[in-house]
Design an enzyme around this catalytic site. Structure first.
Site, PDB file in Angstrom:
ATOM      1  N   SER A  22       1.030 -18.440   9.706  1.00  0.00           N
ATOM      2  CA  SER A  22      -0.218 -18.327   8.946  1.00  0.00           C
ATOM      3  C   SER A  22      -0.552 -19.632   8.229  1.00  0.00           C
ATOM      4  O   SER A  22      -1.702 -20.087   8.232  1.00  0.00           O
ATOM      5  CB  SER A  22      -0.115 -17.189   7.927  1.00  0.00           C
ATOM      6  OG  SER A  22      -0.016 -15.941   8.566  1.00  0.00           O
ATOM      7  N   ASP A 318       3.124  -7.287  10.298  1.00  0.00           N
ATOM      8  CA  ASP A 318       3.635  -7.941  11.503  1.00  0.00           C
ATOM      9  C   ASP A 318       5.112  -7.652  11.743  1.00  0.00           C
ATOM     10  O   ASP A 318       5.608  -7.826  12.864  1.00  0.00           O
ATOM     11  CB  ASP A 318       3.422  -9.453  11.428  1.00  0.00           C
ATOM     12  CG  ASP A 318       1.967  -9.841  11.638  1.00  0.00           C
ATOM     13  OD1 ASP A 318       1.220  -9.043  12.233  1.00  0.00           O
ATOM     14  OD2 ASP A 318       1.578 -10.933  11.194  1.00  0.00           O
TER      15      ASP A 318
END
Length: 431
Positions: A22, A318
């Site tokens: 990210s 996730d």
């Protein structure tokens, strides 16, 4: 690619993690619209983040990469170049969604963003609808719900938007668009996703405030600029979770992951494993690149079932596939709910995780927004398929380390999306 695994006698090792996915994405995207050069160390060189580099290069931004160090020569807020071809985001939803937000306010630019078959199947109305409300001119297949997406850069305005789902990608797309708007953007509702974009924008000089669940961003005027931000990307906690689960489940294991990002929006898996009874030590806590980091050691543990739900879900969305594997080996029932977002990931991760765990001998019941895992399972070897999903590939690899018999994984190359060194690390920690 096919990998075959059997459980080793011991698991031992110190693991230097790849950079957080990210943060790596955002470091390139945000520095691309800064004014000046920035150096990003420990950049994740997985396929998704390389897609982001390729896309910003196609927009006229100079990016140089040497191994895991990237230099970005920012073009400035309003100096991106119209691409001469379609922007291919590969398998990366982050690239597609954040770039769509960034380009929506680049007046005069025309761009088409697409990706692989998996990405083209994922819903995009979650960004298209709120961006249109800010004045963006967007279109795509299925009335704008599927890529390819067409962006015609337009004059945007501020406003207020109540986020119905906790999605860092949606939140970030709106914040990036708001940099080019006229007036303050106020976000409320489910703003409780990953906050890396907010942290980086603040560090780069943007006028952004976070007050509880309310985020406000006031765009810079045309004489102002974002400052370039050099940083070392901390280790990816989503990747670390695979090793944490392996260590907790194996009967003779001790694994240390170094330099892990301990941002509170990313530590849900640690909290869940602690609640399940995992033996976890966190040491050498510090701040790097504006993010809290530390070294996490996990040892063989006796786990028990828990309920994973509510506000915890965005902090571990996730990691849920491999946490489901942990639950299958724990004593007692685990319930995962409020996780309907799993159905629109690279695969329908509720369906694919349930199918894989069942093949391994677990007793699992799918629900609309999660699953019920009976626990207590002595997993057996099986032949499993990644379906091109990197999280599934690594989950089934960990199953092969702790199950009885031989586990064969088809589509093992899927790990390259987020963890190219995964198989090398796995070989090194086996004893």
């Amino acid at each position: 690619m096919i990998h075959t695994m059997i459980a080793p006698r011991r698991l031992r090792g110190i693991i230097d993690l790849p950079g957080d996915k990210s943060i790596s994405h955002r470091a390139v995207l945000l520095n691309a619209i800064a004014t000046g050069a920035a150096e990003v160390a420990n950049f994740l060189t997985g396929a998704d983040c390389l897609s982001t580099i390729a896309c910003v290069q196609a927009l006229g931004v100079r990016v140089e990469r040497h191994e895991d160090t990237v230099r970005v020569f920012g073009a400035g807020l309003r100096s991106l170049r119209e691409p001469v071809d379609v922007l291919d985001c590969g398998n990366s939803g982050t690239t597609l969604r954040l770039l769509t937000g960034m380009l929506a306010g680049q007046e005069g630019i025309f761009a088409v963003l697409t990706g692989d078959a998996s990405l083209r199947s994922r819903p995009q109305q979650r960004i298209v609808a709120p961006l249109r409300a800010l004045g963006a001119t967007l279109d795509g297949r299925d009335r704008g719900n599927r890529a390819p997406l067409v962006v015609r850069g337009a004059y945007l305005h501020g406003g207020a938007y109540d986020l119905p789902i906790a999605s860092a990608q949606v939140k970030s797309a709106l914040l990036l668009a708001a940099l080019f708007g006229d007036g303050t953007l106020t976000l409320t509702g489910r703003t409780d996703g990953r906050d890396h974009t907010e942290r980086m924008l603040a560090a780069m000089g943007a006028t952004i405030t976070v007050d509880g669940q309310t985020i406000r961003l006031t765009p810079p005027d045309r004489s102002e600029a974002l400052h370039p931000l050099s940083l070392r990307v901390p280790g990816d906690p989503s990747s670390a979770t695979f090793w944490w689960v392996a260590a907790a489940l194996h009967p003779d294991a001790e694994l240390t992951t170094t330099g892990v990002c301990l941002n509170p929006t990313r530590t849900g898996a640690l909290d869940a494993l602690r609640a399940m009874g995992a033996q976890i030590d966190v040491a050498n806590q510090r701040v790097e690149g504006g993010e809290p980091v530390g070294d996490v050691t996990v040892r063989s543990s006796s786990l028990h079932g828990i309920v994973i739900e509510g506000a915890l879900i965005p902090r571990l969305i996730d990691e849920l596939p491999v946490l489901a594997l942990a639950a299958a080996c724990a004593e007692g029932e685990t319930i995962i709910r409020d996780a309907q977002e799993l159905r629109v990931k690279e695969t329908d991760r509720i369906a694919t995780v349930v199918a894989g765990l069942t093949a391994l001998g677990a007793v699992v019941e799918p629900t609309e927004d999660g699953m019920i895992i009976a626990g207590g399972g002595n997993l057996r070897g099986a032949t499993l398929e990644s379906h091109g999903d990197h999280r599934l590939a690594m989950t089934w690899a960990i199953a092969g380390l702790v199950g009885a018999g031989e586990t064969t994984l088809h589509g093992a190359e899927a790990v390259d999306v987020s963890y190219p060194e995964f198989w090398n690390v796995l070989r090194r920690i086996r004893e």
